[in-house]
Enzyme design. Structure first.
Site, PDB file in Angstrom:
ATOM      1  N   PRO A 104       8.219  -8.109  -3.076  1.00  0.00           N
ATOM      2  CA  PRO A 104       8.467  -9.576  -2.935  1.00  0.00           C
ATOM      3  C   PRO A 104       7.494 -10.635  -2.617  1.00  0.00           C
ATOM      4  CG  PRO A 104       9.516  -8.043  -1.658  1.00  0.00           C
ATOM      5  CD  PRO A 104       8.544  -7.357  -2.358  1.00  0.00           C
ATOM      6  N   CYS A 105       6.574  -9.820  -2.689  1.00  0.00           N
ATOM      7  CA  CYS A 105       4.949 -11.371  -2.561  1.00  0.00           C
ATOM      8  C   CYS A 105       4.778 -12.001  -3.628  1.00  0.00           C
ATOM      9  CB  CYS A 105       3.962 -10.212  -1.601  1.00  0.00           C
ATOM     10  SG  CYS A 105       4.270  -9.993  -0.195  1.00  0.00           S
TER      11      CYS A 105
END
Length: 178
Positions: free
Chosen positions: A65-66
């Site tokens: 996600p990051c």
């Protein structure tokens, strides 16, 4: 010997629990100046929060996600600058070596976005956004958040309900808040 190890383990747990229990920072409050690292793992700095700045807190460098969220901040860097933003800081509770390698992977041609290692979690704890991610990431980490700071104070803050979510902290949403 066992009692010494037990005492050390209890002390470490108590310290971690104290860090996790800090109250979340809110709009209007000053952002604490805590040591972080950028590029050099042996040299601590504090964030320059004069003017308007964006702080993007992420749970972990190289996590899917990051690694999908940050590229939009890099791509929209000029849009943020046009809105008067001085710095965009991406803060991860990781060591400086990992954060530097992550920056090089996400922005091999370079970027004005500043990648910050909060290696001890002091900054993230100071803003009350540390959570226990030991089950997945092995240690306390940052909640996913965005702070729009004006002259060292929180002007706006958004914190995702779940660390994997990227809704209120997406680059286009933050630009619309400016």
């Amino acid at each position: 010997m066992a009692s010494i190890l037990t005492s050390v383990a209890h002390a470490a747990h108590s310290a971690a629990a104290a860090m996790l229990s800090a109250t979340q920072i809110e709009a209007g409050e000053p952002i604490p100046q805590k040591p972080v690292k950028e590029e050099d793992p042996e040299h601590s700095i504090t964030l320059d929060l004069s003017g308007k700045n964006i702080i993007l807190g992420v749970p972990g460098a190289f996590t899917p996600p990051c690694s999908s969220q940050v590229p939009q901040y890099i791509a929209d860097y000029d849009k943020f600058k046009a809105k008067g933003v001085k710095n965009i800081y991406v803060v991860a509770v990781n060591d400086a070596f990992v954060v530097k390698a992550w920056k090089e992977k996400l922005a091999p041609q370079g970027t004005g976005v500043r990648f910050i290692a909060d290696d001890k979690g002091e900054f993230t704890s100071g803003v009350g956004l540390l959570f226990d991610a030991s089950g997945l990431l092995g240690s306390p980490r940052s909640k996913r958040y965005t702070i729009v700071a004006q002259d060292g104070k929180v002007d706006f803050i958004a914190v995702e309900d779940s660390p994997a979510n990227i809704t209120s902290t997406a680059a286009n949403v933050v630009i619309a808040q400016l």
